[in-house]
Design a protein around this motif. Structure first.
Motif, PDB file in Angstrom:
ATOM      1  N   MET A   1       0.829  -1.216   0.000  1.00 42.75           N
ATOM      2  CA  MET A   1       0.000   0.000   0.000  1.00 42.75           C
ATOM      3  C   MET A   1       0.853   1.251   0.000  1.00 42.75           C
ATOM      4  O   MET A   1       1.746   1.372   0.816  1.00 42.75           O
ATOM      5  N   PRO A   2       0.551   2.174  -0.874  1.00 45.59           N
ATOM      6  CA  PRO A   2       1.279   3.443  -0.815  1.00 45.59           C
ATOM      7  C   PRO A   2       0.926   4.154   0.482  1.00 45.59           C
ATOM      8  O   PRO A   2      -0.242   4.169   0.879  1.00 45.59           O
ATOM      9  N   THR A   3       1.948   4.735   1.118  1.00 44.48           N
ATOM     10  CA  THR A   3       1.722   5.372   2.410  1.00 44.48           C
ATOM     11  C   THR A   3       0.647   6.442   2.332  1.00 44.48           C
ATOM     12  O   THR A   3      -0.223   6.528   3.204  1.00 44.48           O
TER      13      THR A   3
ATOM     14  N   THR B   1      -0.880   5.000  10.448  1.00 38.24           N
ATOM     15  CA  THR B   1      -0.500   4.878   9.043  1.00 38.24           C
ATOM     16  C   THR B   1       0.922   4.348   8.914  1.00 38.24           C
ATOM     17  O   THR B   1       1.186   3.385   8.203  1.00 38.24           O
ATOM     18  N   LEU B   2       1.827   5.013   9.610  1.00 38.15           N
ATOM     19  CA  LEU B   2       3.227   4.586   9.538  1.00 38.15           C
ATOM     20  C   LEU B   2       3.398   3.181  10.081  1.00 38.15           C
ATOM     21  O   LEU B   2       4.131   2.364   9.535  1.00 38.15           O
ATOM     22  N   ILE B   3       2.702   2.889  11.191  1.00 37.17           N
ATOM     23  CA  ILE B   3       2.869   1.599  11.843  1.00 37.17           C
ATOM     24  C   ILE B   3       2.448   0.445  10.946  1.00 37.17           C
ATOM     25  O   ILE B   3       3.149  -0.564  10.868  1.00 37.17           O
ATOM     26  N   VAL B   4       1.326   0.588  10.241  1.00 38.93           N
ATOM     27  CA  VAL B   4       0.868  -0.515   9.390  1.00 38.93           C
ATOM     28  C   VAL B   4       1.937  -0.893   8.374  1.00 38.93           C
ATOM     29  O   VAL B   4       2.304  -2.059   8.237  1.00 38.93           O
ATOM     30  N   VAL B   5       2.465   0.105   7.679  1.00 41.83           N
ATOM     31  CA  VAL B   5       3.473  -0.182   6.659  1.00 41.83           C
ATOM     32  C   VAL B   5       4.744  -0.737   7.298  1.00 41.83           C
ATOM     33  O   VAL B   5       5.339  -1.692   6.807  1.00 41.83           O
ATOM     34  N   SER B   6       5.160  -0.143   8.415  1.00 46.87           N
ATOM     35  CA  SER B   6       6.372  -0.605   9.089  1.00 46.87           C
ATOM     36  C   SER B   6       6.256  -2.043   9.546  1.00 46.87           C
ATOM     37  O   SER B   6       7.126  -2.871   9.289  1.00 46.87           O
TER      38      SER B   6
ATOM     39  N   ALA C   1       7.430   9.552   6.859  1.00 45.99           N
ATOM     40  CA  ALA C   1       6.873  10.489   7.832  1.00 45.99           C
ATOM     41  C   ALA C   1       6.476  11.792   7.142  1.00 45.99           C
ATOM     42  O   ALA C   1       5.440  12.379   7.457  1.00 45.99           O
ATOM     43  N   ALA C   2       7.329  12.233   6.200  1.00 44.26           N
ATOM     44  CA  ALA C   2       7.035  13.491   5.501  1.00 44.26           C
ATOM     45  C   ALA C   2       5.700  13.400   4.775  1.00 44.26           C
ATOM     46  O   ALA C   2       4.871  14.319   4.853  1.00 44.26           O
ATOM     47  N   VAL C   3       5.487  12.288   4.083  1.00 42.97           N
ATOM     48  CA  VAL C   3       4.230  12.125   3.344  1.00 42.97           C
ATOM     49  C   VAL C   3       3.049  12.087   4.318  1.00 42.97           C
ATOM     50  O   VAL C   3       2.031  12.749   4.116  1.00 42.97           O
ATOM     51  N   THR C   4       3.207  11.306   5.384  1.00 41.18           N
ATOM     52  CA  THR C   4       2.117  11.191   6.355  1.00 41.18           C
ATOM     53  C   THR C   4       1.821  12.539   7.000  1.00 41.18           C
ATOM     54  O   THR C   4       0.662  12.910   7.175  1.00 41.18           O
TER      55      THR C   4
ATOM     56  N   SER D   1       8.432   3.367  -8.437  1.00 41.86           N
ATOM     57  CA  SER D   1       8.239   4.570  -9.256  1.00 41.86           C
ATOM     58  C   SER D   1       6.770   4.916  -9.393  1.00 41.86           C
ATOM     59  O   SER D   1       6.388   6.082  -9.331  1.00 41.86           O
ATOM     60  N   VAL D   2       5.956   3.897  -9.592  1.00 41.08           N
ATOM     61  CA  VAL D   2       4.521   4.145  -9.744  1.00 41.08           C
ATOM     62  C   VAL D   2       3.967   4.790  -8.478  1.00 41.08           C
ATOM     63  O   VAL D   2       3.176   5.737  -8.532  1.00 41.08           O
ATOM     64  N   VAL D   3       4.416   4.277  -7.329  1.00 40.33           N
ATOM     65  CA  VAL D   3       3.926   4.841  -6.070  1.00 40.33           C
ATOM     66  C   VAL D   3       4.410   6.270  -5.882  1.00 40.33           C
ATOM     67  O   VAL D   3       3.652   7.147  -5.451  1.00 40.33           O
TER      68      VAL D   3
END
Lengths: 319, 313, 354
Positions: A146-148, A193-198, A260-263, B241-243
């Motif tokens: 998943m994209p952050t 959000t961060l935790i799920v991806v991490s 983090a920046a994106v979130t 890249s897509v992301v």
């Protein structure tokens, strides 16, 4: 050991200067003059001239570079990194005020991830191919894919806008009492959000590392000695499996910062990342420069941490 | 049982070989070429094969549908606002009358194009730098690796944001170049590593002893061997890249409306979340599918090209 | 030759008809398929065979260290009257490292790299004996000295990577012997070492065996090691025992064609030869075993009757062989009664007869 740490720190200093030079040129990449945004506005020509003088923008490039190189380490001087083009405040001051919030976000992420991902990884390795393992693997794969920003977006929309369980943006409620509880309440969604991806990523690393270790001869020796399974697992296997994880952790700090920046941007969380993105949008070059520097410093610190941790946990490493 | 059991019924060469094999346990496994083996190993990987299939479908849809529908992806029809799904609009219409499915496919096309083109730059630059560094070695290698370190020092995402914001937001080519310029470092390192190892390999020494020129050695001999990790890195790079492109578009730096991108479709969905919440899922799910397909494809390729490298995943 | 006239002396370990199978993705591999052997107190049993014949799996089965997809399917392993295949996990853990210790082939990777040698030996002691840490540590250092490691106290604080291969194997031996086991299973202990180090390790094992009156199950493919160390020998092929007797008999009067082939293939000093003797062919693929005698495809004495599995016959007192050939080494005559299959009894008989 102490000598090793000292040596690595000393080695990092020239790299720091290299980054300063690099940052300087990167910011200069922008076409046109830094003060372009002020022209055509309500800013008077005198002010613009002042800015040019203040930042030595009329001086030849090498001189500007030299000026920057000699000034930036003097962080005890509040104006060492210049003033923001947006709000005029000393950049160092702004950065210092935003750092704690980003640290809070990243720190929460790291802590929860460590507590959740490591046991999940161990479980997956010990019960390889079981239903539990397959479930965790599938969830982790999806979570990692998943994209952050999208995850943050969904979480914010569902839990913030639709269910209204948590606030939509910021770190504190506007006009509120700024209590720690308020902060925590605001922290939940961005941190999640961060935790799920991490957790998705690290649990897979942990499982992988654990499987690799469990295959080793010395595990067979430990069992042949008559040790209980739990002892073999936690004393012999885990210690070895954590070595690559620990070093990877140091190296992943820059990636964590990007996430983090994106979130922060999605949740308008007033941290370092959000500040940086805003600065780029508003062409606030001093702040952008500072942000690149901070990014570079974090990378150096991350590498340093990784090297030191590695030397500390693996007795095979000579230093 | 009598002795005739041991004698072959025919006396042709194959029969004799078989009989001899019976007694001497000669290995009769037919010899296959490297690429045949690679293909076989890949197809054994069920997930990777599915991923390949999925990717093929996605790419085909992304190419064919926008081609067939032209500029329909931006066409608003105010009489069809929030119209439920129909045959020509399998996902219905959104709140400004745009055919969601068509727009989604156009967005997919943009995202995939950015992904593939960025990866091309990454591979070309990365392989060149890595090959030179690994082959020549010495000072050149040192310098190039320092360059890699500097590029890596700046968090890449931020660098991309800066490059895009400074030069021109909304321009797809700027996005492609930005991603390419920041992403080649991993590929470079991989290739350099392989070249450093291969330089001492026997077949390279042999080529040199025969007087084969440097360029030929690199291109014809070493590159094919070093290509494996690059192929894998490239596939995974597509996902990345897509992301990144989607993130940029979402934040407003990348592709702008009316051009479609999976990222800016999400930004748009944000504004209408209460009236048509389903919109926030479609582009994201598509993104996840692309990432999953590319990732499993990469895993499968990695296992197929060099089973020794395999880690329990 | 060890004197085993004391008939009635209990065997230390008796393995009867052990079968360990592996359910792999490609099919069922019968790694150990009907192996019987026994070891008396203080005696050294050599287990010989090529790679893949099942000797290591036999050892791991005795220790109950077989993991998925392997499974001990049937048979019994009796240690001092108890069938180890029936005891609980906890009881088996008591046995491992205490009554039976095992050392492995790869000293380079058999020790945990993140703990010191002393720690690892201490652990072996502490798990089985109720002693203080100080006592365990002292004993660990004492063991290191016993196995010939100089400056034992300092060495006990070092990590495995700081020691050479030979030293690491000594540490393994120290660890295995620290609890004074009755049986030491040594799986190719010297294969990975230089020849000179090999000699040292073997000398060490002889000395310790003498001192502790310890039985050893020595697994190897090296007949030279067997000749030097073993009292009795068991020859394995493709998961089965094909010949068993005391070491003299096996070397001087081998019966099974495989044993003969193994012995013939050893080059001898002083002998002038054009070509080395080899056993034709390769070990059969465990997924594709021949019917009847497993050795038939490579056997110079192959007969039509070999398509039927040969019985385990007693060639001479205390000497068994799994072959159709008569004790004299001739093909059996038509009409001769088939020899009695004495597999299991022979295993025990081996211990008692001389």
């Amino acid at each position: 050991m102490a000598i090793y740490v000292l040596r690595r720190i000393l080695q990092a200093i020239p790299v720091l200067f290299l980054i300063a030079v690099g940052a300087f040129f990167i910011v200069r990449l922008a076409p046109g003059s830094p003060v372009d945004k002020f022209r055509g506005g309500r800013v008077s020509p005198e002010v613009i001239a002042n800015i040019i003088k203040l930042y030595q923008l009329d001086q030849p490039l090498p001189q500007q570079l030299w000026s920057w190189i000699t000034t930036f380490p003097q962080i005890w001087r509040i104006d060492a990194w210049g003033y923001s083009f947006t709000d005029g405040k000393p950049v160092l001051q702004t950065i210092a005020s935003r750092v704690p919030l980003t640290m809070l976000l990243m720190g929460t992420d790291l802590l929860v991830t460590a507590v959740v991902a490591i046991p999940l990884g161990i479980l997956g390795a010990v019960r390889q191919y079981s239903l539990a393992d397959k479930t965790i693997t599938v969830l982790a794969t999806i979570g990692y894919a998943m994209p952050t920003f999208w995850l943050g977006f969904i979480i914010r929309t569902v839990f913030g806008a639709q269910l209204r369980w948590f606030p939509l943006f910021g770190a504190y409620t506007l006009g509120g009492d700024q209590s720690p509880l308020d902060l925590l309440w605001h922290l939940v969604l961005p941190a999640s959000t961060l935790i799920v991806v991490s957790v998705a990523g690290w649990s897979r690393y942990m499982r992988s590392s654990m499987l690799e270790v469990l295959r080793q001869d010395y595990i067979r020796t430990a069992r042949a000695k008559g040790l209980a399974s739990s002892r073999v697992l936690y004393k012999h296997a885990l210690r070895n499996a954590l070595i690559p994880i620990v070093t990877l952790f140091g190296l992943s700090i820059p990636i964590l910062l990007a996430g983090a920046a994106v979130t922060e941007t999605v949740f308008s969380w007033p941290g370092l990342g959000y500040l940086g993105v805003q600065a780029v949008i508003t062409r606030d070059y001093p702040t952008v420069l500072a942000f690149v520097m901070v990014g570079g410093i974090m990378v150096i610190l991350g590498n340093l941490l990784a090297d030191i941790l590695y030397a500390a946990v693996d007795p095979r490493i000579k230093y | 049982m009598d002795h005739t059991e041991l004698l072959p019924l025919t006396t042709d060469a194959a029969g004799e070989r078989r009989a001899a094999a019976e007694i001497d346990e000669v290995d009769l496994t037919p010899v296959r070429t490297y690429w045949q083996l690679v293909r076989r190993r890949f197809l054994q990987h069920r997930l990777a094969t599915i991923a390949l299939f999925l990717m093929a479908i996605l790419v085909t849809a992304a190419v064919v549908i926008p081609l067939a529908t032209g500029d329909a992806f931006g066409r608003t029809d105010l009489t069809l606002i929030n119209h439920p799904p129909s045959l020509i609009a399998p996902l219905g219409y959104d709140n400004i009358g745009i055919n969601i499915f068509i727009r989604l496919m156009a967005a997919l096309q943009t995202s995939l194009m950015v992904g593939f083109m960025a990866v091309t730059i990454i591979v070309v630059v990365g392989v060149s730098v890595g090959a030179i560094a690994g082959y020549v070695g010495g000072v050149v290698d040192n310098l190039l690796m320092r360059l890699v370190d500097v590029v890596l020092s700046v968090p890449s995402f931020f660098l991309i944001v800066m490059l895009v914001a400074f030069f021109q937001t909304g321009n797809m080519w700027v996005v492609v170049i930005a991603i390419g310029v920041t992403g080649w470092t991993t590929a470079a390192r991989l290739v350099r590593g392989e070249f450093l190892a291969l330089r001492e390999a026997d077949f390279v020494q042999a080529a040199r002893a025969l007087g084969v020129g440097h360029r030929r050695i690199i291109l014809n001999h070493m590159l094919p061997a070093a290509l494996a990790p690059v192929i894998v890195a490239g596939t995974l790079g597509i996902a990345d890249s897509v992301v990144v492109e989607a993130t940029l578009s979402f934040l407003g730096f990348g592709i702008q409306p009316p051009n479609a991108s999976l990222g800016n479709m999400l930004t748009h969905a944000q504004d209408y979340v209460f009236r048509n919440p389903i919109l926030i899922y479609y582009p994201g799910v598509l993104l996840v599918l692309v990432v999953l397909a590319a990732s499993f494809l990469g895993d499968g390729l990695r296992d197929a090209l060099d089973p020794r490298q395999r880690l329990e995943a | 030759m060890a004197d085993h006239q004391a008939s009635g002396e209990q065997s230390l370990l008796v393995v009867e008809d052990l079968r360990t199978h592996f359910a792999t993705a490609d099919g069922l591999v019968k790694a150990v398929d009907g192996v019987s052997l026994s070891i008396r107190h203080g005696e050294t049993l050599g287990v010989v065979g090529e790679s893949g014949c099942g000797k290591s799996i036999t050892a791991l089965s005795i220790m109950r260290l077989i993991e998925r997809p392997g499974r001990i399917v049937s048979g019994s392993i009796t240690l001092a009257g108890r069938n180890l295949l029936d005891v609980s996990d906890a009881e088996m853990r008591d046995v491992r490292g205490d009554s039976i210790s095992m050392i492995f082939q790869e000293p380079m990777t058999s020790l945990n790299p993140v703990y010191t040698c002393g720690d690892q030996i201490e652990e072996a002691i502490a798990v089985h004996r109720d002693v203080s840490r100080r006592e365990a540590r002292d004993r660990a250092v004492e063991m290191l000295a016993q196995v010939g490691i100089p400056d034992a106290k300092r060495r006990s604080g070092e990590y495995p990577h700081q020691l050479s291969g030979g030293m690491r194997q000594r540490v393994m031996i120290a660890m295995a012997l620290s609890t004074n086991p009755e049986l030491l299973i040594a799986d190719e202990p010297t294969t990975a070492l230089d020849v000179t180090i090999q000699a040292q390790i073997l000398e060490l094992m002889k000395a310790l065996r003498e001192r502790n009156r310890m039985a050893i199950m020595l697994i190897t493919h090296d007949l030279g090691v067997i000749a030097e160390m073993a009292d009795d020998v068991v020859v394995m092929y493709a998961g089965k025992v094909v010949e068993a007797s005391d070491v003299m008999n096996v070397f001087e009067r081998p019966h099974h064609p495989y044993t003969k082939g193994l012995l013939a293939s050893i080059p001898r000093l002083g002998e002038k030869r054009e070509r080395l003797e080899v056993i034709k062919g390769v070990v059969p693929n465990p997924l594709n075993l021949p019917s009847g005698c497993l050795f038939k495809r490579r056997c110079p004495s192959r007969m039509p009757i070999c398509d039927v599995a040969p019985p385990f016959q007693e060639i001479a007192p205390g000497h068994v062989s799994r072959c159709w050939l008569t004790p004299a080494g001739e093909p059996p005559e038509v009409g001769m009664a088939p020899a009695e299959d004495v597999a299991i009894e022979a295993a025990e008989a081996l211990s008692v007869a001389s």
